[in-house]
Structure formats: structure tokens, C-alpha cells
Design a protein around this motif. Structure first.
Motif, short mmCIF file in Angstrom:
data_model
loop_
_atom_site.label_atom_id
_atom_site.label_comp_id
_atom_site.label_asym_id
_atom_site.label_seq_id
_atom_site.Cartn_x
_atom_site.Cartn_y
_atom_site.Cartn_z
N MET A 1 0.83 -1.03 0.04
CA MET A 1 0.27 0.06 -0.16
C MET A 1 1.12 1.26 -0.11
SD MET A 1 -2.57 1.59 2.87
CE MET A 1 -1.82 1.55 3.88
N SER A 2 0.54 2.32 -0.73
CA SER A 2 1.73 3.39 -1.20
C SER A 2 1.10 4.14 -0.05
CB SER A 2 0.67 4.37 -2.66
OG SER A 2 1.25 3.25 -3.13
N LEU A 3 1.89 4.83 0.38
CA LEU A 3 2.02 5.99 1.43
C LEU A 3 0.71 7.27 0.64
CD1 LEU A 3 5.06 6.49 3.03
CD2 LEU A 3 2.98 5.41 4.07
N PHE A 4 1.26 7.30 0.26
CA PHE A 4 0.42 8.77 -0.68
C PHE A 4 -0.10 7.96 -2.17
CE2 PHE A 4 1.97 11.78 2.50
CZ PHE A 4 0.79 12.51 2.12
N ARG A 5 -0.76 8.50 -2.71
CA ARG A 5 -1.39 7.77 -4.56
C ARG A 5 -1.54 9.68 -4.98
NH1 ARG A 5 -0.50 4.22 -7.47
NH2 ARG A 5 0.24 2.86 -5.89
N LEU A 6 -1.53 10.04 -5.94
CA LEU A 6 -2.24 11.18 -7.00
C LEU A 6 -2.19 10.13 -7.62
CD1 LEU A 6 -0.44 12.38 -4.25
CD2 LEU A 6 -0.31 14.42 -5.34
N SER A 7 -3.78 10.71 -7.78
CA SER A 7 -4.64 10.17 -9.30
C SER A 7 -5.67 11.55 -10.09
CB SER A 7 -5.22 9.46 -9.22
OG SER A 7 -4.91 8.26 -8.68
N ASP A 8 -4.77 12.31 -11.02
CA ASP A 8 -5.11 12.76 -11.97
C ASP A 8 -5.02 14.41 -11.19
OD1 ASP A 8 -4.82 11.57 -14.46
OD2 ASP A 8 -6.32 10.26 -14.15
N VAL A 9 -4.37 15.15 -10.04
CA VAL A 9 -5.21 15.89 -8.91
C VAL A 9 -4.70 17.12 -10.62
CG1 VAL A 9 -4.12 16.92 -7.58
CG2 VAL A 9 -4.81 14.33 -7.86
N SER A 10 -5.59 17.62 -10.31
CA SER A 10 -6.01 19.29 -10.97
C SER A 10 -6.35 20.60 -9.86
CB SER A 10 -6.61 19.58 -12.17
OG SER A 10 -6.11 18.61 -12.75
N PHE A 11 -5.33 21.74 -9.82
CA PHE A 11 -5.62 22.83 -8.84
C PHE A 11 -5.24 23.69 -9.49
CE2 PHE A 11 -4.64 25.52 -5.51
CZ PHE A 11 -5.31 25.46 -4.73
N GLY A 12 -6.74 25.21 -9.16
CA GLY A 12 -5.79 26.34 -9.33
C GLY A 12 -6.40 27.24 -8.50
N TYR A 13 -6.18 28.45 -8.31
CA TYR A 13 -5.75 29.36 -6.98
C TYR A 13 -7.22 30.50 -6.93
CZ TYR A 13 -2.84 27.93 -4.47
OH TYR A 13 -0.92 26.93 -3.46
N ASP A 14 -7.65 30.07 -8.55
CA ASP A 14 -8.18 30.86 -9.29
C ASP A 14 -8.78 29.47 -10.00
OD1 ASP A 14 -9.21 31.97 -11.11
OD2 ASP A 14 -8.37 34.05 -11.49
N PRO A 15 -9.96 29.88 -10.39
CA PRO A 15 -11.10 28.54 -11.96
C PRO A 15 -9.85 28.74 -13.08
CG PRO A 15 -12.01 29.45 -9.83
CD PRO A 15 -10.95 29.90 -9.77
N ALA A 16 -9.39 30.08 -13.34
CA ALA A 16 -9.50 30.62 -14.65
C ALA A 16 -7.50 30.52 -14.64
CB ALA A 16 -9.63 31.43 -14.57
N THR A 17 -7.07 30.05 -14.27
CA THR A 17 -5.45 29.80 -13.80
C THR A 17 -5.05 28.66 -13.28
OG1 THR A 17 -5.73 31.90 -13.66
CG2 THR A 17 -3.73 31.13 -13.54
N PRO A 18 -5.63 27.14 -13.42
CA PRO A 18 -5.02 26.25 -13.06
C PRO A 18 -3.61 26.35 -12.61
CG PRO A 18 -5.33 25.88 -15.32
CD PRO A 18 -5.65 27.28 -15.31
N VAL A 19 -2.78 25.87 -12.11
CA VAL A 19 -1.82 25.86 -11.44
C VAL A 19 -1.46 24.45 -11.75
CG1 VAL A 19 0.20 25.52 -9.36
CG2 VAL A 19 -1.90 27.73 -9.30
N LEU A 20 -2.17 22.77 -11.26
CA LEU A 20 -1.31 22.04 -11.67
C LEU A 20 -2.75 20.92 -12.57
CD1 LEU A 20 -1.18 20.96 -7.52
CD2 LEU A 20 0.27 21.59 -9.04
N HIS A 21 -1.48 20.45 -13.19
CA HIS A 21 -3.08 19.81 -14.43
C HIS A 21 -2.48 17.95 -14.23
CE1 HIS A 21 -2.87 23.72 -15.71
NE2 HIS A 21 -1.85 24.07 -16.15
N SER A 22 -3.86 17.65 -13.94
CA SER A 22 -3.62 15.88 -14.09
C SER A 22 -2.76 14.92 -13.65
CB SER A 22 -4.29 15.35 -15.27
OG SER A 22 -4.94 16.40 -15.88
N VAL A 23 -1.82 16.00 -12.38
CA VAL A 23 -0.63 15.10 -11.51
C VAL A 23 -0.53 14.17 -11.24
CG1 VAL A 23 1.08 15.81 -10.24
CG2 VAL A 23 0.57 17.37 -10.86
#
Length: 255
Positions: A1-23
Motif C-alpha cells: 500500500m502506498s503512503l500517498f497516491r495522487l491520481s490525475d490531480v488538478s488545482f488552481g487558486y483561481d479557476p481561470a488559472t490552473p496551477v496543477l494539471h492532472s498530476v
């Protein structure tokens, strides 16, 4: 079992300017992971999500075998025992008015940890190589490297399985960096490390696995030795040729 698993994680402080794309990435126990990239690549934002300081807009973060739900107080209490941060600036991570003993006791009480708090403080001070009488002093009595050791000790109070370190030596002078890196190397025998850095040499020294971020996208991932010896992406090649590297001890001595 992984300690962390990130699947297609995207995030933006402003919806119009994403910071992370499907990591996507996985952290296995005992296998330190480096996250390498330039300023603005999304490294620190990724660490914030792993700490539960924000929730992804899309994708899933699993920690310690279950989805990280930051709206659940009980889940986050458990997560703060599981993963602890070490931030970049040792000067701002400690309250200048608070004696070190109280600073170390705070998370023990806040997280409802078992064990005698005095014994736990003695344990973490020994782990980071600081004298026991440090508890009676305030942060101003310590050097930058010693303050970063105190910050690490504060994280270790929770007996975490993961340390999430965001550029933990970039605010220190060169000789102090080497000592803190040695400390993190020793600690990684007992706790798994996620290290965000723009410094290739630090990542190479501490992390057998590596993710390279460019503009919020993971452009390369795998064994650090393989990536450093044969980078597949143009951005990784550029990083390896242009980013500052930690001098070797003999180079530093010669200065």
C-alpha cells in the motif's frame, strides 16, 4: 500500500488559472521522493495538497490507504499525525516569543498524542542533535541551521510516517545546508521523505525517486539515477544543465 497516491490531480487558486494539471504520483514507504522544478512549477502547491491545506479541483489524493477528505476533522487529525511539514524558512516557522520547550509541546497537545511530553521532547531533540537545555531558550538564541533542526524536531513530535519538506535548506548558508541534508538523510531511515527542491544535487543525494514538474505538469518521473543519467524530456535536460547545485564539501572548504 502506498503512503500517498495522487491520481490525475488538478488545482488552481483561481479557476481561470490552473496551477496543477492532472498530476499523478505514488509514494512508497522507505522510498524518498523528490519533486523538482523551477519557481512557479507547482511544487509547493502540490505539497500543500498533500498536507491537506487545500483540496484538489479534480482528481483524488489517497493518504495512508484512504481518500484525504479535508472537510472531515477526524480524518485531518489522523492525517496530521501521518504527515508533517518542514517549511523553507526556519525564521518564520517558529514563534520568536515562545521558548523551544513550549513550541515542541504544542503539537503534542494539539494532536492528542500519547506518551509523556517531556520524554517526547527529549527524544526529538536527541534525534536532531540539539542539547536538552534548548527547551529553555527562544529561537533568537539559535543559528539558522539550529532553527531548522528545531522545526524538524517539531515535526517529529507526531511520530509521522512522512515528512513533507518544502525547500528545507534554501534559506541557509552553504555549510549549514550540508549539515541539515545529512540530518534529513539520517532521519529518512525511519520516516519517508517528500522533498520539494529546485536543486538537483539535493534531490539526488536524498531521493531515489523523482518527479519533474513544468508549469504544473509532471513531464518526467521515475528512478532519480535513470533520469539524471538519461533525461527524456527537454525541460529536464534544461534543469540539469542550468539549475544551481549544492557544492561538494571539498569545494566549499576551498572557498
Amino acid at each position: 500500500m502506498s503512503l500517498f497516491r495522487l491520481s490525475d490531480v488538478s488545482f488552481g487558486y483561481d479557476p481561470a488559472t490552473p496551477v496543477l494539471h492532472s498530476v499523478s504520483l505514488a509514494l512508497e514507504e522507505g522510498e524518498n521522493l523528490g519533486i523538482l522544478g523551477e519557481s512557479g512549477s507547482g511544487k509547493s502547491t502540490l505539497l500543500r495538497l498533500m498536507l491537506g491545506l487545500a483540496a484538489p479541483d479534480d482528481g483524488v489524493i489517497e493518504a495512508d490507504g484512504s481518500v484525504l477528505d479535508i472537510t472531515s476533522r477526524r480524518r485531518m487529525q489522523a492525517h496530521r499525525r501521518f504527515a508533517q511539514p518542514v517549511f523553507q524558512d526556519p525564521y518564520s516557522s517558529l514563534d520568536p516569543r515562545m521558548r523551544i520547550g513550549k513550541a515542541l509541546a504544542e503539537p503534542h497537545a494539539a494532536l492528542g498524542l500519547d506518551g509523556d511530553v517531556g520524554q517526547e521532547i527529549a527524544r526529538v531533540l536527541q534525534a536532531v542533535g540539539l542539547p536538552q537545555d534548548s527547551t529553555a531558550r527562544r529561537p533568537r538564541a539559535f543559528s539558522g541551521g539550529q532553527r531548522q533542526r528545531i522545526a524538524v524536531a517539531r515535526a517529529l513530535i507526531a511520530r509521522p510516517r512522512v515528512l513533507l519538506a518544502d525547500e528545507p535548506v534554501s534559506a541557509l548558508d552553504l555549510s549549514t545546508r550540508v549539515r541539515v541534508i545529512d540530518l534529513l538523510s539520517d532521519l529518512s531511515q525511519e520516516v519517508t521523505l517528500v522533498l520539494v527542491s529546485h536543486d538537483v544535487a539535493i534531490v539526488a543525494a536524498l531521493c531515489p525517486r523523482l518527479v519533474v514538474l513544468q508549469h504544473g505538469r509532471a513531464v518526467e518521473a521515475g528512478a532519480t539515477a535513470d533520469i539524471l543519467s538519461d533525461p527524456q524530456h527537454d525541460y529536464t535536460r534544461m534543469l540539469l544543465s542550468s539549475l544551481p547545485r549544492l557544492p561538494r564539501p571539498e569545494q566549499e572548504t576551498a572557498r
